[in-house]
Design an enzyme around this catalytic site. Structure first.
Site, PDB file in Angstrom:
ATOM      1  N   SER A 179       0.848  -1.183   0.000  1.00  0.00           N
ATOM      2  CA  SER A 179       0.000   0.000   0.000  1.00  0.00           C
ATOM      3  C   SER A 179       0.894   1.247   0.000  1.00  0.00           C
ATOM      4  O   SER A 179       1.806   1.343  -0.821  1.00  0.00           O
ATOM      5  CB  SER A 179      -0.941  -0.045   1.213  1.00  0.00           C
ATOM      6  OG  SER A 179      -2.093   0.700   1.012  1.00  0.00           O
ATOM      7  N   ASP A 430      -8.226  -5.530  -6.373  1.00  0.00           N
ATOM      8  CA  ASP A 430      -7.873  -4.381  -5.534  1.00  0.00           C
ATOM      9  C   ASP A 430      -8.103  -3.080  -6.291  1.00  0.00           C
ATOM     10  O   ASP A 430      -7.484  -2.847  -7.332  1.00  0.00           O
ATOM     11  CB  ASP A 430      -6.404  -4.494  -5.121  1.00  0.00           C
ATOM     12  CG  ASP A 430      -5.951  -3.351  -4.229  1.00  0.00           C
ATOM     13  OD1 ASP A 430      -6.819  -2.641  -3.682  1.00  0.00           O
ATOM     14  OD2 ASP A 430      -4.730  -3.170  -4.082  1.00  0.00           O
ATOM     15  N   HIS A 455      -6.267  -6.444  -1.810  1.00  0.00           N
ATOM     16  CA  HIS A 455      -5.186  -5.543  -1.419  1.00  0.00           C
ATOM     17  C   HIS A 455      -4.025  -6.314  -0.787  1.00  0.00           C
ATOM     18  O   HIS A 455      -4.174  -6.963   0.227  1.00  0.00           O
ATOM     19  CB  HIS A 455      -5.729  -4.501  -0.446  1.00  0.00           C
ATOM     20  CG  HIS A 455      -4.897  -3.266  -0.350  1.00  0.00           C
ATOM     21  ND1 HIS A 455      -4.487  -2.543  -1.449  1.00  0.00           N
ATOM     22  CD2 HIS A 455      -4.403  -2.604   0.722  1.00  0.00           C
ATOM     23  CE1 HIS A 455      -3.791  -1.494  -1.062  1.00  0.00           C
ATOM     24  NE2 HIS A 455      -3.706  -1.515   0.257  1.00  0.00           N
TER      25      HIS A 455
END
Length: 496
Positions: A179, A430, A455
């Site tokens: 991320s 994602d 994710h």
């Protein structure tokens, strides 16, 4: 999405200045790693040492000597001084212990790579607060919360580790992150290639800036996830917004909505936009954690939670009241899968972590990501990207205005082909993959796509229910890391 383009998050228990303005999709990147209890341990606790390193508050100025203690974790059970490596987690917007316990991939490959694991906490998060309790007091104290300063922290910490740990000095270091942490891992390799031999950037939306990708790509992927998970599912959600608008026009309608959605507090007409933002954010979060097995990442959830949600949203052509009763059943999967919640709180997704404060400031300065919806290519209400509105809200909140082009100026945008040894992994489920690198740029800037991945699924610990696509992705990632390590030692041997 929000009428003012921003979701207001109220953290009134902190201080009056703690009210945060942040768009739901953008806040999702920050809040994804901020559970209510961010230091909670997994089922099997990890064995690591908790250490601190004195960092400069400002690496790029020369008239301040102020320092702070950066927290970092070290696990060396499988580390070998001969032929070993160092896997360095570039901490992101939250408590580093939580990241350590939820990045099982590093623990799974440590023995194979003879690796020492290091998890470095990002400044202004967890315990690594440059000004202690005053760190979020105002923009003057927050002025040193930037990705550049964080990368410099990582560089100084690696120098310290190599200088003080016998056997570490001449070992290759690989940056790993997911991320925002994945963005940092990639940027660290770009800015400090002499510090790390390569980087694994998982679910890293390094191109979700300016006009590098369409502003609607994020919500379009969210919609696709729901569309593929059940017949008429996304259409039911799309129709729910008008149903809410119609029912909220009267006092009796508001009262009915409060009861039908099992809300903790009675709705007023002023709450309706916030209600819709809260529901929108729920769909976004589900898209990010649509894992193939039961998980407890943001909330306790079943395997493939969107498929479970969509079982309640099969028929959009029903009355407003029945449609919203079905919406409640869908929301209840996310907020009450354990069956222990008595009512739904539409402020629940605003976590009470200082991490939210830090991320809101970063979103108002460097990390300016355009998002929009049009209600045609996605299942949300139309909402345009409005930089001026964001700028005004940020100035009101923090006394700063965003620099939307600074990240691309610093890190190159799409002009990164001169860099080497970065693996960009993205899951097709994602929504952040829309801003990620999904095609190979060069032979050494490689994209790994996980067709059944949400994710950074690849950074999670291995699971018997992992789809083949993530098993292949991890295998490729390890192969690249082994090549980087081999090349490092081959080069070192030639120099002696």
């Amino acid at each position: 999405m929000g009428r003012r383009a921003l979701l207001l998050l109220l953290l009134s228990f902190l201080a009056p200045w703690a009210t945060i303005a942040l768009r739901p999709a953008l806040r999702a990147l920050g809040s994804l790693h901020l559970p209510t209890n961010p230091t909670s341990l997994p089922a099997v606790a990890k064995n690591y040492s908790v250490l601190y390193f004195q960092q400069k508050v400002d690496h790029f100025g020369f008239n301040t000597v102020k320092t702070f203690n950066q927290r970092y974790l070290v696990a060396d059970k499988y580390w070998k001084k001969n032929g070993g490596s160092i896997l360095f987690y570039t901490g992101n917007e939250g408590d580093i212990i939580w990241f350590c316990n939820n990045t099982g991939f590093m623990w799974d490959v440590a023995e194979e790579l003879k690796a020492m694991l290091v998890f470095a906490e990002h400044r202004y998060y967890g315990e690594s607060l440059p000004f202690g309790d005053n760190s979020f007091k105002d923009s003057r104290h927050l002025n040193f919360l930037t990705s550049e300063q964080a990368l410099a922290d990582f560089a100084e910490l690696i120098k310290h580790l190599k200088r003080t740990i016998p056997g570490a000095e001449n070992q290759p270091v690989i940056a790993i992150g997911g991320s925002y942490g994945g963005m940092l891992a990639a940027w660290f390799r770009m800015k400090y290639p002499h510090m790390v031999v390569g980087a694994l950037a998982a679910s890293a939306p390094i191109w979700q800036f300016e006009d590098l990708v369409p502003c609607g790509v994020f919500m379009k992927i969210v919609t696709t996830d729901f569309r593929k998970s059940g017949p008429h599912c996304s259409e039911s959600i799309h129709r729910s917004w008008d149903a809410i608008n119609r029912l909220s026009n009267t006092g009796s309608g508001l009262q009915w909505l409060t009861g039908a959605l099992h809300l903790c507090s009675p709705l007023t007409s002023q709450d309706i936009q916030h209600l819709k933002d809260w529901i929108s954010e729920t769909w976004v979060n589900l898209a990010m954690v649509d894992y193939p097995y039961a998980s407890n990442f943001l909330q306790p959830l079943p395997a493939w939670p969107i498929k479970v949600v969509c079982q309640y949203l099969k028929n959009p052509n029903v009355s407003d009241s029945l449609l919203l009763q079905n919406i409640f059943q869908a929301l209840n999967v996310y907020y009450n899968y354990s069956g222990q919640v008595k009512c739904l709180n539409i402020s629940e997704t605003a976590t009470s972590s200082l991490g939210t404060l830090g991320w809101s400031y970063q979103a108002c300065t460097e990390v300016v990501m355009p998002f929009c919806t049009n209600g045609v290519d996605d299942m949300f209400e139309p909402h345009s990207w409005n930089l001026k509105e964001l700028s005004d809200d940020c100035f009101q909140q923090w006394g700063v205005r965003p620099r939307p082009s600074w990240i691309t100026t610093m890190y190159g945008g799409k002009n990164i082909s001169s860099h080497t040894n970065i693996v960009f992994s993205n899951g097709e489920l994602d929504p952040w993959s829309g801003g990620g690198v999904t095609k190979d740029i060069t032979d050494t800037l490689v994209a790994v796509t996980i067709s059944e991945g949400a994710h950074h699924l690849d950074l999670r610990t291995k699971n018997a229910l992992d789809p083949m696509s993530v098993l292949l992705a991890r295998s490729l990632e390890v192969r690249h890391m082994k090549n980087w390590i081999r090349d490092f030692y081959d080069s070192a041997g030639k120099q002696h």
